[in-house]
Scaffold this active site. Structure first.
Site, PDB file in Angstrom:
ATOM      1  N   GLY A  48       0.762  -1.242   0.000  1.00 31.99           N
ATOM      2  CA  GLY A  48       0.000   0.000   0.000  1.00 31.99           C
ATOM      3  C   GLY A  48       0.791   1.288   0.000  1.00 31.99           C
TER       4      GLY A  48
ATOM      5  N   LYS B  18       2.222   2.985  -2.438  1.00 30.61           N
ATOM      6  CA  LYS B  18       1.798   3.951  -3.463  1.00 30.61           C
ATOM      7  C   LYS B  18       0.306   4.233  -3.353  1.00 30.61           C
ATOM      8  CE  LYS B  18       5.989   2.870  -5.395  1.00 30.61           C
ATOM      9  NZ  LYS B  18       6.568   1.642  -4.902  1.00 30.61           N
TER      10      LYS B  18
ATOM     11  N   CYS C 125      11.263  -1.896  -8.771  1.00 35.77           N
ATOM     12  CA  CYS C 125      12.392  -1.558  -7.900  1.00 35.77           C
ATOM     13  C   CYS C 125      13.570  -2.447  -8.275  1.00 35.77           C
ATOM     14  CB  CYS C 125      12.020  -1.669  -6.424  1.00 35.77           C
ATOM     15  SG  CYS C 125      11.551  -3.317  -5.918  1.00 35.77           S
TER      16      CYS C 125
HETATM   17  N1  SAM Z   1       2.836  -0.939  -4.948  1.00 34.70           N
HETATM   18  C1  SAM Z   1       3.200  -1.608  -3.724  1.00 34.70           C
HETATM   19  C2  SAM Z   1       3.604  -0.580  -2.684  1.00 34.70           C
HETATM   20  O1  SAM Z   1       4.001   0.519  -3.046  1.00 34.70           O
HETATM   21  O2  SAM Z   1       3.494  -0.878  -1.494  1.00 34.70           O
HETATM   22  C3  SAM Z   1       4.284  -2.631  -3.929  1.00 34.70           C
HETATM   23  C4  SAM Z   1       3.912  -3.637  -4.978  1.00 34.70           C
HETATM   24  S1  SAM Z   1       5.001  -4.993  -5.045  1.00 34.70           S
HETATM   25  C5  SAM Z   1       6.363  -4.345  -5.860  1.00 34.70           C
HETATM   26  C6  SAM Z   1       4.244  -5.985  -6.259  1.00 34.70           C
HETATM   27  C7  SAM Z   1       2.917  -6.599  -5.850  1.00 34.70           C
HETATM   28  O3  SAM Z   1       2.401  -7.287  -7.001  1.00 34.70           O
HETATM   29  C8  SAM Z   1       2.976  -7.655  -4.758  1.00 34.70           C
HETATM   30  O4  SAM Z   1       2.185  -7.254  -3.687  1.00 34.70           O
HETATM   31  C9  SAM Z   1       2.399  -8.919  -5.390  1.00 34.70           C
HETATM   32  O5  SAM Z   1       1.557  -9.647  -4.517  1.00 34.70           O
HETATM   33  C10 SAM Z   1       1.603  -8.343  -6.545  1.00 34.70           C
HETATM   34  N2  SAM Z   1       1.374  -9.223  -7.689  1.00 34.70           N
HETATM   35  C11 SAM Z   1       2.118 -10.259  -8.147  1.00 34.70           C
HETATM   36  N3  SAM Z   1       1.540 -10.780  -9.249  1.00 34.70           N
HETATM   37  C12 SAM Z   1       0.436 -10.054  -9.503  1.00 34.70           C
HETATM   38  C13 SAM Z   1      -0.592 -10.112 -10.490  1.00 34.70           C
HETATM   39  N4  SAM Z   1      -0.572 -11.017 -11.460  1.00 34.70           N
HETATM   40  N5  SAM Z   1      -1.599  -9.226 -10.421  1.00 34.70           N
HETATM   41  C14 SAM Z   1      -1.633  -8.291  -9.434  1.00 34.70           C
HETATM   42  N6  SAM Z   1      -0.697  -8.194  -8.481  1.00 34.70           N
HETATM   43  C15 SAM Z   1       0.321  -9.062  -8.508  1.00 34.70           C
END
Ligand code: SAM
Length: 494
Positions: free
Chosen positions: A121, A123, A238
């Protein structure tokens, strides 16, 4: 304890990717301690004022007006994670480079924003703060446990204009072409997490980089469908791997002629740098390198969808579908709250809060639970886990009377200062603050019934008082466990 080394394959690659000085500087930067970034919740004022009130030295994050970097001893970071105002949602601990993504997305009040990979969360809370109570951020994640963390962080933040959904992004098919701006903060090989996370170092492999780039392509295709014609798509990772960054963007542009890159230099949006020699795609991309700017490292690109409507081809009939927001897990649908339920809420709001804190939101009932849903979410029909603010539960007593029990989330949306009529205002140094956060009953003077506990203006949660003692309604899962290590940052590796 010795840490796992940076992966050899990664070091080899960056020596090809950067010049010799740059590669050595990057490797050295990844061995340094992470910066302690703090992003202020706009409901609680600007970050410099917040840090000053807490007695922390801080310097501004140049690309994010809500952000500061805490300076001083390494302990400052742990202190920020343990402080009651962190529990109260006055700020989010976030890497400074990660704070650059939402300014690039540039959400405006009143817009519909999708965060397609949103947990935990970082962003989504940033976007929600920028909406200033108008519009909606639809925060989606694939994984159930991470979607729970997303709900919890949005509640802690006091989000009023968020919807959370979970599952395969195809569950959002009904929302094709409906969002003004879409963010894909993609799951990635996490090279920018090498400072913070030993697991990221150990997990890294060239195969993982390849697998991530395939997953990113699928997510980007969904995202491109979900943004409206003329809308904005921001892609972020990242990691530093070109296949996952500029390469993913170039491949998307080749698949989707309806998208174009926005020239960041021309718009004055590129704060840090890009990859040397990365060609025309680079003009729409930005890299926060840890050896060149404060933070762990991030990549982002900003694209715009052309005005011509390609959705008609991809999902005929999807645009124009309307309805009340989809309902929990796609089963029972919430309905407008009936008279007696609405009356129970109104009498609670009048007696305890002084007024309805969300007068513009729609009041919906879902199996005895009341929700205040932002009007902009009502037109978005797809299954969700949580929409708007959970206000509380209405139970029917033996004589048919309605009893309202407030939800924790409601405590967080109440104004930081001013209007909650029934409250227990505590100084930060008052031992009752820590006792409340541990889940203990606290002594109170002039309160009977429900009241809001605040620590110097920041709402913490509910108590219900009778004859000088207030029972604690802080949710069990959030209560402080003295053995629990402090939050280092709210962000974490995915
Ligand atoms: N935006 C978040 C933040 O700022 O806190 C961090 C996101 S993290 C880099 C990527 C996220 O993508 C993870 O929480 C993961 O569970 C999710 N994810 C992985 N595969 C996915 C998919 N096919 N569809 C949606 N979310 C996915």
């Amino acid at each position: 304890m010795t840490r796992p080394p940076l992966p050899a394959g990664f070091l080899q690659r960056i020596h090809g990717q950067l010049d010799a000085v740059g590669a050595v500087a990057l490797a050295r930067a990844l061995a340094a301690a992470p910066a302690a970034g703090l992003r202020a919740n706009p409901r609680h004022g600007p970050p410099e004022a917040l840090a000053a009130r807490l007695g922390w030295r801080a310097s501004a994050v140049p690309w994010c007006h809500e952000g500061v970097v805490l300076e001083g001893p390494p302990g400052a970071r742990g202190e920020a994670g343990r402080h009651p105002w962190h529990d109260g949602g006055a700020y989010y601990l976030q890497d400074p480079s990660a704070m650059g993504v939402v300014p690039l997305l540039d959400p405006h009040p009143g817009e519909a924003i999708l965060d397609l990979a949103a947990a935990p969360g970082g962003k989504a809370t940033h976007v929600e703060g920028r909406l200033r109570g108008r519009g909606v951020v639809w925060a989606h994640d694939a994984t159930p446990a991470r979607a729970d963390a997303l709900v919890s962080n949005l509640e802690r933040w006091g989000a009023t204009n968020a919807v959370v959904s979970q599952g395969d992004p195809r569950r959002l098919l009904g929302l094709v072409g409906r969002f003004d701006r879409v963010l894909v903060d993609a799951p990635c090989s996490g090279e920018g997490m090498f400072r913070k996370s030993d697991a990221a170092r150990v997990r890294w492999s060239p195969e993982r980089v390849r697998a991530c780039s395939l997953m990113q392509a699928t997510l980007l295709d969904h995202a491109a469908d979900l943004v409206r014609p003329g809308g904005v798509l921001v892609y972020a990772t990242c990691t530093f791997a070109p296949e996952e960054d500029e390469g993913a963007v170039a491949a998307l542009l080749a698949r989707r002629p309806d998208l174009e890159l926005v020239d960041l230099d021309a718009r004055g949006l590129r704060p840090v740098g890009t990859l040397p020699g990365d060609g025309p795609v680079g003009a729409g991309c930005v890299r926060w390198w840890p050896h060149r700017a404060v933070g762990d490292g991030h990549f982002a690109a900003r694209l715009r969808r052309g005005e011509a409507d390609a959705t008609a081809v991809r999902d005929p009939g999807a645009r124009g579908r309307q309805g009340v927001a989809g309902g929990r897990h796609g089963d029972g649908r919430p309905t407008p709250a009936a008279g007696p339920e609405a009356a129970a809420w109104r009498s609670f709001a009048e007696a305890v809060l002084g007024a309805d804190p969300l007068p513009g939101h729609a009041l919906l009932a879902d199996d005895g639970h009341l929700l205040a849903v932002p009007p902009e979410a009502l037109a978005l029909a797809a299954p969700w886990r949580r929409a708007g603010v959970a206000l509380g539960r209405v139970a029917v007593g033996r004589r048919g009377q309605r009893r309202f029990t407030p939800h924790h989330a409601l405590s967080r949306v109440l104004p930081a200062r001013g209007a909650a009529a029934a409250r227990v205002d505590l100084e930060l140094g008052d031992p009752r603050v820590a006792a409340f956060l541990r889940g203990e009953a606290i002594a109170v003077d002039a309160l009977e019934g429900w009241g809001l506990v605040r620590a110097e203006g920041v709402p913490l949660g509910w108590v219900k008082a009778s004859r000088g003692e207030a029972n604690n309604h802080y949710p069990r899962g959030l209560r402080r466990d003295p053995a629990r290590p402090p939050a280092d940052a709210d962000d974490e590796v995915a």
